[in-house]
Design an enzyme around this catalytic site. Structure first.
Site, short mmCIF file in Angstrom:
data_model
loop_
_atom_site.label_atom_id
_atom_site.label_comp_id
_atom_site.label_asym_id
_atom_site.label_seq_id
_atom_site.Cartn_x
_atom_site.Cartn_y
_atom_site.Cartn_z
N HIS A 96 8.13 5.49 -1.55
CA HIS A 96 9.09 4.60 -0.91
C HIS A 96 10.27 4.31 -1.83
O HIS A 96 10.27 4.66 -3.01
CB HIS A 96 8.42 3.28 -0.52
CG HIS A 96 7.23 3.46 0.39
ND1 HIS A 96 6.32 2.44 0.64
CD2 HIS A 96 6.79 4.54 1.09
CE1 HIS A 96 5.38 2.89 1.46
NE2 HIS A 96 5.64 4.16 1.74
N HIS A 151 -7.61 0.78 6.56
CA HIS A 151 -6.47 1.69 6.42
C HIS A 151 -6.70 2.92 7.28
O HIS A 151 -7.82 3.43 7.36
CB HIS A 151 -6.30 2.09 4.96
CG HIS A 151 -5.05 2.86 4.69
ND1 HIS A 151 -4.97 4.24 4.87
CD2 HIS A 151 -3.81 2.47 4.27
CE1 HIS A 151 -3.74 4.65 4.56
NE2 HIS A 151 -3.03 3.61 4.20
#
Length: 420
Positions: free
Chosen positions: A102, A168
């Protein structure tokens, strides 16, 4: 009936059929004093001595945090860690922002994540997965790649990883070793962790830890340069701390996963024609890339050829970083995307999120309610949803009166499943 669902920093109110099924995790109230809970955990950890006894005054200390796409309450955790280690000079600390692939965070974002005092007094760096001079090669993974981790982390005398634990969509549960791998790893290592074979493995799914290949790799990488101490929390739908797990990476994370699974996994008797989901609001619904998690939670209980409606604000766009948007321009259909990504010769970072999305789209139609304009949504091969109630009406007209509808107001904070 009217139902609120998380959206951005607030919520949406959606008009639903009276027989719509509401699916939420068990509500766990916030700890009466989260600060006291954290300090108690640091002083009475799982599987290690108290934190203060483990760190020498002259040690350099690296604290790894999750980036701004995660709601980890680092403004609570990090100051308490530093206070607990008040015998260590402030200049000996470094906070490493686990960005994975990111973008960097800005100073203003760090202030929002950590608080003004931390930003003013402690050195903070972003992990840069593409910058080899900022990484250290620790050797070869059995999964076939070189293992690169952040140099300042590797060279610190004492290493701490923070995070929060929730189910997740391909790693089973977040938190624990994922803070290090992929949080502060190099791109070559991250690409192997997210390759088509790993992501496509049926064991790489919500809530599964036992034989999950992604968990196996993240544990392997952590063992090459183990965090000396873990501090993780669980959160409720209001992003409040419900429990604290600290100490030994493996033992403390295992306890946290057991706790999260008990409260977040919800069994359903059958699948639904339509599933409406949030992406658990800010910060996870900042962009469409992250919104795949909400789609994936809904995918667990939607019928084949059914419809998913995901409400994700996407204030940060598709996003701009990486190849997420570019990948959609390289094929004409979700199946073509899958075929391209699953080709052993194809490698492009961000492919893992597109792979997951394409699998979902091959199962059900996906509509997106967000701040994105229609062309942006269509660019990602998704269907725009200007109004959730109107989209529901259209689906009912097409399918008939017996349309079954479920709603996940908290998005992927709830993991529904059907035994099949």
């Amino acid at each position: 009936m009217n139902q609120t669902i998380l959206y951005g920093k607030d919520h949406l109110t959606v008009s639903l059929p009276e027989d719509a099924v509401l699916i939420e995790p068990e509500h766990v109230p916030a700890m009466s004093s989260p600060e006291k809970g954290v300090v108690d955990s640091l002083q009475n950890p799982i599987g290690t001595p108290p934190l203060k006894e483990m760190v020498q005054a002259g040690d350099t200390v690296a604290i790894v945090i999750s980036d701004i796409t995660r709601p980890t309450p680092n403004d609570v955790l990090v100051p308490l860690l530093i206070e607990e280690l008040d015998h260590v000079p402030r200049e000996n600390f470094v906070i490493i922002n686990g960005t994975g692939t990111h973008r960097d965070q800005t100073k203003a974002e760090f202030i929002s994540m950590l608080g003004q005092w931390v930003v003013d007094n402690i050195r903070i760096i972003n992990n840069h997965c593409h910058e080899k001079e900022e990484l250290v090669n620790l050797g070869k993974s059995k999964f076939g790649c070189d293992v690169y981790l952040n140099k300042e982390y590797v060279e610190a005398d004492f290493r701490i990883v923070t995070g929060f634990i929730e189910p997740h969509f391909f790693a089973g549960f977040s938190g624990g070793p994922k803070g290090i791998m992929p949080g502060i790893a190099g791109i070559e290592t991250i690409m192997t962790f997210h390759n088509a074979r790993m992501i496509g493995d049926p064991r790489s799914t919500w809530g599964n830890m036992e034989d999950n290949p992604l968990q196996e790799m993240t544990r392997e990488v952590n063992n090459m340069c183990l965090p000396h101490f873990m501090l993780n929390v669980t959160l409720n739908g209001a992003k409040e701390i419900t429990n604290v797990f600290s100490g030994d990476l493996t033992q403390a994370h295992e306890k946290g996963c057991e706790y999260a699974k008990e409260h977040a996994m919800v069994k359903c008797e059958e699948r639904f024609d339509v599933v409406i989901t949030s992406n658990s609001g800010y910060p996870l619904d900042q962009n469409l890339y992250q919104a795949v998690k909400g789609m994936s939670a809904a995918h667990k209980i939607v019928k084949e050829n059914g419809a998913i409606i995901v409400a994700a604000e996407c204030a940060d766009g598709l996003p701009d970083h990486g190849n997420f948007a570019r990948l959609f321009s390289m094929a004409d259909t979700p199946q073509e995307l899958l075929d391209m990504i699953e080709d052993p010769d194809f490698h492009m970072f961000d492919q893992w999120q597109v792979q997951k999305q394409a699998v979902i789209q091959n199962w059900a139609d996906v509509y997106v309610y967000s701040k994105l304009d229609a062309p942006q949504i269509e660019q990602a091969m998704l269907k725009p949803c200007p109004d959730i109630s109107e989209t529901l009406t259209d689906l009912k007209q097409a399918a008939g009166e017996n349309l079954s509808v479920a709603v996940l107001p908290l998005g992927p904070l709830t993991i529904p499943y059907v035994d099949e």
